[in-house]
Design an enzyme around this catalytic site. Structure first.
Site, PDB file in Angstrom:
ATOM      1  N   GLU A 193       0.850  -1.276   0.105  1.00  0.00           N
ATOM      2  CA  GLU A 193      -0.014   0.042   0.162  1.00  0.00           C
ATOM      3  C   GLU A 193       0.773   1.113  -0.016  1.00  0.00           C
ATOM      4  O   GLU A 193       0.188   2.232   0.517  1.00  0.00           O
ATOM      5  CB  GLU A 193      -1.253  -0.063   1.166  1.00  0.00           C
ATOM      6  CG  GLU A 193      -2.028  -1.130   1.113  1.00  0.00           C
ATOM      7  CD  GLU A 193      -3.109  -1.123   1.993  1.00  0.00           C
ATOM      8  OE1 GLU A 193      -4.145  -0.346   1.728  1.00  0.00           O
ATOM      9  OE2 GLU A 193      -3.133  -1.742   2.966  1.00  0.00           O
ATOM     10  N   SER A 196      -4.372  -4.678   5.113  1.00  0.00           N
ATOM     11  CA  SER A 196      -4.645  -4.310   3.550  1.00  0.00           C
ATOM     12  C   SER A 196      -5.627  -5.500   3.186  1.00  0.00           C
ATOM     13  O   SER A 196      -5.907  -6.487   4.107  1.00  0.00           O
ATOM     14  CB  SER A 196      -3.441  -4.564   2.774  1.00  0.00           C
ATOM     15  OG  SER A 196      -3.140  -5.871   2.291  1.00  0.00           O
ATOM     16  N   ASN A 231      -8.621  -0.113  12.302  1.00  0.00           N
ATOM     17  CA  ASN A 231      -7.521   0.290  11.253  1.00  0.00           C
ATOM     18  C   ASN A 231      -6.882   1.295  12.110  1.00  0.00           C
ATOM     19  O   ASN A 231      -7.542   2.529  12.197  1.00  0.00           O
ATOM     20  CB  ASN A 231      -8.126   0.729   9.982  1.00  0.00           C
ATOM     21  CG  ASN A 231      -7.386   0.947   8.901  1.00  0.00           C
ATOM     22  OD1 ASN A 231      -6.094   1.468   9.088  1.00  0.00           O
ATOM     23  ND2 ASN A 231      -7.646   0.379   7.614  1.00  0.00           N
ATOM     24  N   SER A 285     -10.857   9.267   0.872  1.00  0.00           N
ATOM     25  CA  SER A 285     -11.008   8.365   1.850  1.00  0.00           C
ATOM     26  C   SER A 285     -12.063   8.490   2.878  1.00  0.00           C
ATOM     27  O   SER A 285     -12.663   9.558   2.976  1.00  0.00           O
ATOM     28  CB  SER A 285      -9.659   8.236   2.551  1.00  0.00           C
ATOM     29  OG  SER A 285      -8.678   7.872   1.865  1.00  0.00           O
ATOM     30  N   GLU A 331     -12.698  -5.339  11.828  1.00  0.00           N
ATOM     31  CA  GLU A 331     -11.339  -4.917  12.392  1.00  0.00           C
ATOM     32  C   GLU A 331     -10.872  -3.303  12.322  1.00  0.00           C
ATOM     33  O   GLU A 331     -11.934  -2.896  12.415  1.00  0.00           O
ATOM     34  CB  GLU A 331     -10.388  -5.491  10.996  1.00  0.00           C
ATOM     35  CG  GLU A 331     -10.576  -4.481   9.930  1.00  0.00           C
ATOM     36  CD  GLU A 331      -9.503  -4.618   8.740  1.00  0.00           C
ATOM     37  OE1 GLU A 331      -8.587  -5.683   9.168  1.00  0.00           O
ATOM     38  OE2 GLU A 331      -9.502  -4.242   7.671  1.00  0.00           O
ATOM     39  N   ASP A 373     -14.256  -1.342  11.296  1.00  0.00           N
ATOM     40  CA  ASP A 373     -15.225  -1.546  10.539  1.00  0.00           C
ATOM     41  C   ASP A 373     -16.252  -2.935  10.983  1.00  0.00           C
ATOM     42  O   ASP A 373     -15.683  -3.495  11.754  1.00  0.00           O
ATOM     43  CB  ASP A 373     -14.564  -2.423   9.250  1.00  0.00           C
ATOM     44  CG  ASP A 373     -13.454  -1.318   8.567  1.00  0.00           C
ATOM     45  OD1 ASP A 373     -13.610  -0.018   8.712  1.00  0.00           O
ATOM     46  OD2 ASP A 373     -12.583  -1.732   7.693  1.00  0.00           O
TER      47      ASP A 373
END
Length: 327
Positions: A16, A166, A293, A302, A291, A277
């Site tokens: 990424e 990712s 982040n 974004s 998860e 999420d």
């Protein structure tokens, strides 16, 4: 008033890299130049450097300084926007802790734990109103009996690398025959793999940050994808995924999710901004954890910048508050 020198850490050692560069570009463009002098420091496996007049000037890692035109620049704080290793897994945080430079993200311990999906689930497991999909954690040194997995969990299953924020190496499988290939694909990315029951429902992502000393839950985003799941392609290809911010949720569900993310943030001892999420399961209307982040993407499109704007805040001011919060 003298401006503060900010080292904007971008790049990294994961797939990424480019996404991180986009994040850095947006952060730098948004920050108030009258308050902050921003130096974008690029990280790759060979070097940490600042680009000036077409030249790469290496950072002195002994004291994290930069020498430009014979002048030594020291930094007041680091703004980490590296996705994946070493900026999301605690390695960079550990380095900054050792040399005494404040930074905007979670600390080394929290960053390392949240990169490990199975360990994160173990910690947040008992939070009220939060559910976790049944799963198994596999290590590459073990023998993987496909039959054992099939007996323990209900299909369809998600196979994903356990580490790494990712979406590379993920598969969704509907039967035993597809398991070996999916496991191999995930083990190519990581030495630990998570096999998880698939939760059918709507997917949401929600930011939370400590601003001016208070926890602020941002408006949620619903992620609607035409693909079977939100993978790397769905994430970064135009038109495959639709994002709705603020999400269409009842007042009651908004309240519930705000309490959940606050509890997740506190229990994991998060700092700065994180994005969490979830899936809202179809028949039960229960929230299932996906998860955390800890260095979410910050390109103009974004999710966090979308949510900050939806909350009526200025993105540059938001980033400024994150810097002030770590100072």
């Amino acid at each position: 008033m003298a401006t503060k020198n900010i080292a904007l850490m971008a790049g990294g050692y994961s797939g990424e890299y480019q996404v991180s560069l986009n994040s850095a570009k947006n952060i730098k463009a948004s920050l108030d130049a009258t308050k902050y002098t921003v130096y974008t420091i690029l990280l790759n496996k060979d070097d940490w450097f600042y680009e000036a007049d077409g030249q790469n000037i290496s950072i002195n890692k002994n004291d994290f300084s930069l020498t430009l035109n014979g002048q030594k620049i020291k930094f007041d704080a680091a703004f980490i926007t590296v996705h994946g290793t070493p900026g999301e897994d605690g390695k960079l945080q550990g380095y900054f802790d050792m040399i005494g430079i404040p930074y905007n993200t979670c600390d080394a311990t929290t960053s390392a734990i949240t990169m490990n999906k199975a360990y994160t689930k173990a910690i947040i497991h008992s939070i009220r109103n939060l559910h976790t999909a049944k799963s198994m954690q596999l290590f590459d040194r073990d023998l993987h009996e496909v039959a054992v997995i099939a007996n323990a969990l209900k299909f369809p299953l998600f196979i994903k690398p356990n580490n790494g924020g990712s979406s590379v190496g993920m598969s969704k499988v509907h039967n035993v025959a597809a398991l070996p290939e999916a496991l191999e694909k995930a083990f190519n990315e990581d030495s630990q793999v998570l096999v998880e029951e698939f939760i059918k429902g709507r997917e949401f992502s929600i930011g939370i940050a400590r601003l001016d000393g208070h926890l602020e839950v941002l408006p949620a985003t619903e992620i609607i994808t035409s693909k079977e799941f939100f993978d790397y392609e769905a994430k970064y290809t135009d038109g495959i995924t639709k994002e709705v911010t603020p999400a269409d949720l009842s007042a009651e569900k908004k309240e519930e999710i705000a309490q959940i993310v606050t509890e997740v943030y506190l229990r994991l001892n998060c700092k700065g901004m994180v994005r969490i999420d979830f899936i809202l399961q179809e028949n039960t209307n229960d929230f299932y954890f996906i998860e955390v982040n800890t260095t979410p993407g910050q390109s103009a499109a974004s999710l966090i910048p979308q949510q900050v704007r939806a909350a009526g805040m200025d993105v540059g001011e938001f980033y400024g508050k994150l810097i002030e919060g770590c100072l």
